[in-house]
Scaffold this motif. Structure first.
Motif, short mmCIF file in Angstrom:
data_model
loop_
_atom_site.label_atom_id
_atom_site.label_comp_id
_atom_site.label_asym_id
_atom_site.label_seq_id
_atom_site.Cartn_x
_atom_site.Cartn_y
_atom_site.Cartn_z
N THR A 205 0.77 -1.07 0.04
CA THR A 205 -0.01 0.00 0.08
C THR A 205 0.94 1.31 0.02
N ALA A 206 0.28 2.46 -0.29
CA ALA A 206 0.89 3.71 -0.27
C ALA A 206 1.77 3.70 1.04
N GLU A 207 1.00 3.68 2.07
CA GLU A 207 1.57 3.77 3.54
C GLU A 207 2.56 2.99 3.69
N ARG A 208 2.43 1.68 3.51
CA ARG A 208 3.82 0.85 3.57
C ARG A 208 4.99 1.10 2.81
N GLU A 209 4.71 1.51 1.52
CA GLU A 209 5.94 1.75 0.70
C GLU A 209 6.43 3.16 1.10
N LEU A 210 5.66 3.87 1.80
CA LEU A 210 6.40 5.25 2.22
C LEU A 210 7.31 4.73 3.28
N GLU A 211 6.93 3.88 4.22
CA GLU A 211 7.80 3.50 5.23
C GLU A 211 8.96 2.88 4.70
N ILE A 212 8.63 2.15 3.62
CA ILE A 212 9.75 1.39 3.08
C ILE A 212 11.23 2.36 2.67
N VAL A 213 10.49 3.31 1.72
CA VAL A 213 11.21 4.28 1.34
C VAL A 213 11.99 5.22 2.49
N ALA A 214 11.27 5.16 3.32
CA ALA A 214 11.84 6.16 4.40
C ALA A 214 12.85 5.51 5.28
N ARG A 215 12.79 4.18 5.28
CA ARG A 215 13.80 3.41 5.94
C ARG A 215 15.02 3.18 5.20
N LYS A 216 14.80 2.95 3.88
CA LYS A 216 15.78 2.50 2.80
C LYS A 216 16.64 3.81 2.42
N ALA A 221 14.35 13.77 0.89
CA ALA A 221 13.01 14.58 1.38
C ALA A 221 12.01 14.09 1.81
N GLU A 222 11.24 14.45 2.79
CA GLU A 222 9.86 14.23 3.17
C GLU A 222 8.92 14.45 1.84
N GLN A 223 8.91 15.49 1.28
CA GLN A 223 7.98 15.71 0.23
C GLN A 223 8.49 14.86 -0.90
N LEU A 224 9.75 14.72 -1.12
CA LEU A 224 9.99 13.79 -2.59
C LEU A 224 9.66 12.76 -2.25
N ALA A 225 9.73 11.92 -1.01
CA ALA A 225 9.39 10.61 -0.79
C ALA A 225 7.96 10.18 -0.95
N LEU A 257 17.06 10.49 -7.22
CA LEU A 257 16.51 11.68 -7.20
C LEU A 257 17.02 12.49 -6.03
N THR A 258 17.35 11.73 -4.97
CA THR A 258 18.10 12.14 -3.83
C THR A 258 19.59 12.51 -4.15
N GLU A 259 20.17 11.44 -4.93
CA GLU A 259 21.68 11.80 -5.32
C GLU A 259 21.45 13.19 -6.20
N LEU A 260 20.40 13.48 -6.80
CA LEU A 260 20.48 14.62 -7.62
C LEU A 260 19.87 15.90 -7.05
N ASN A 261 19.98 15.64 -5.51
CA ASN A 261 19.47 16.83 -4.74
C ASN A 261 18.29 17.31 -4.98
N GLU A 262 17.13 16.53 -5.35
CA GLU A 262 15.90 17.10 -5.70
C GLU A 262 15.07 16.95 -4.31
N GLN A 308 -0.77 16.03 3.15
CA GLN A 308 0.35 15.49 3.16
C GLN A 308 1.56 15.97 2.52
N SER A 309 1.40 17.09 1.78
CA SER A 309 2.61 17.66 1.00
C SER A 309 2.31 19.31 0.91
N PRO A 310 3.23 20.07 1.13
CA PRO A 310 2.98 21.61 0.71
C PRO A 310 2.83 21.78 -0.70
N GLN A 311 1.94 22.75 -0.85
CA GLN A 311 1.50 23.11 -2.19
C GLN A 311 2.55 23.99 -2.60
#
Length: 317
Positions: A205-216, A221-225, A257-262, A308-311
């Motif tokens: 699910t989106a929630e679980r995938e977001l948790e996976i990205v946050a860990r791995k 950045a939070e917004q990017l994830a 994207l993180t390596e590209l400083n996005e 969940q994300s700034p406009q």
């Protein structure tokens, strides 16, 4: 729970996976716990990239046991998967015996077809118990192998043994912890499935995938994830792609994207980096350019509406 000890409950199993950074739902933790306690192989089926192979790696690391991996492919045979004889060394042994001239034919045969001339491949290695305990035996992508090899595995899975004509039957002192994965490119015979516990591993699910990205990808950045996960979820649920991106591709894309400083998705950068997310040119052509712009605009509005994300305002590129 001490090192190498099997978990005693579903909660301990889920904790074991969690401690190694694997985010699992309760249904997966339950079937894995049962497979460990019952000593049965676990048959994991699902799309490529959803984390099937990673479970075996996590178990090996968490339980401090060796990982024996059998990567399946078309044409895989017993000499590659199970054992073969060291023919060069056998020939040298025969030449030496002939030079001495005092060895009987029967004694020579017993000598050259002994354990010291046996080359152990993954299946035999999995039947060997070390001081750390029985290994984790990963049979990866079984659906890529031939049906003949699949039939051979029945003895291994049912009795934890292999029969070698020249030596006899070699049986495991302690059954290995077996994980079988398949991407379902073909059906596996019922006779093999009956010997296993089964679990379908779906996209998270989106929630679980977001948790996976946050860990791995902790540097993302939070917004990017959030936007990366929302973009990937949109592709899986709404776009007619030849190959949907798996969790592995989500992590690759977030890392790139993180390596590209996005710090947020930019449609132009999305187009430039689609090769880390999608693996077929037809899919890239479908999503790049204006379609990427539309998806980013839409998901950003949805995330903003959900708080969940700034406009960031309308996208101009």
């Amino acid at each position: 729970m001490t090192s190498g000890e099997l978990p005693k409950s579903i909660e301990e199993t889920q904790g074991l996976l969690d401690s190694a950074g694997y985010v699992a739902d309760r249904s997966l933790a339950t079937v894995l716990h049962l497979a460990l306690r019952m000593g049965r192989p676990l048959f994991l089926e699902g799309e490529a990239g959803v984390g099937k192979t990673e479970i075996a790696k996590v178990l090996a690391a968490s339980l401090d046991r060796p990982l024996v991996r059998l990567q399946c492919y078309e044409g895989l045979d017993i000499s590659t998967a199970v054992y073969e004889w060291n023919y060069a060394a056998q020939m040298i042994e025969i030449r030496l015996a002939e030079a001495e001239g005092n060895v009987s034919r029967e004694a020579l045969a017993n000598s050259v077809f002994s354990q010291r001339f046996l080359i152990r491949r993954p299946v035999l290695q999995a039947l060997e118990t070390s001081s750390a305990g029985a290994p984790i035996f990963l049979i990866d992508e079984l659906d890529r192998s031939d049906e003949a090899f699949e039939a051979f595995l029945l003895e291994v899975l049912a009795d934890n043994q292999v029969t070698i004509p020249e030596l006899g039957t070699i049986k495991a002192g302690e059954p290995p912890i077996t994980i079988i994965t398949t991407n379902r490119t073909r059906e596996i015979h019922d006779a093999l499935k009956r010997r296993c516990l089964y679990h379908w591993l779906d996209y998270p699910t989106a929630e679980r995938e977001l948790e996976i990205v946050a860990r791995k990808v902790p540097g993302a950045a939070e917004q990017l994830a959030q936007e990366v996960v929302a973009f990937v979820q949109h592709l899986r649920n709404n776009e007619d792609l030849f190959k949907q991106p798996g969790v592995a591709e989500t992590l690759d894309w977030a890392t790139a994207l993180t390596e590209l400083n996005e710090v947020a998705l930019d449609p132009e950068m999305v187009t430039d980096t689609l090769g880390t997310l999608l693996k077929y040119q037809e899919d890239i052509d479908r999503i790049k350019g204006s379609r990427a712009h539309e998806i980013v605009e839409s998901l950003r509005q949805d995330l903003f509406a959900q708080g969940q994300s700034p406009q960031t305002g309308p996208l101009s590129r």
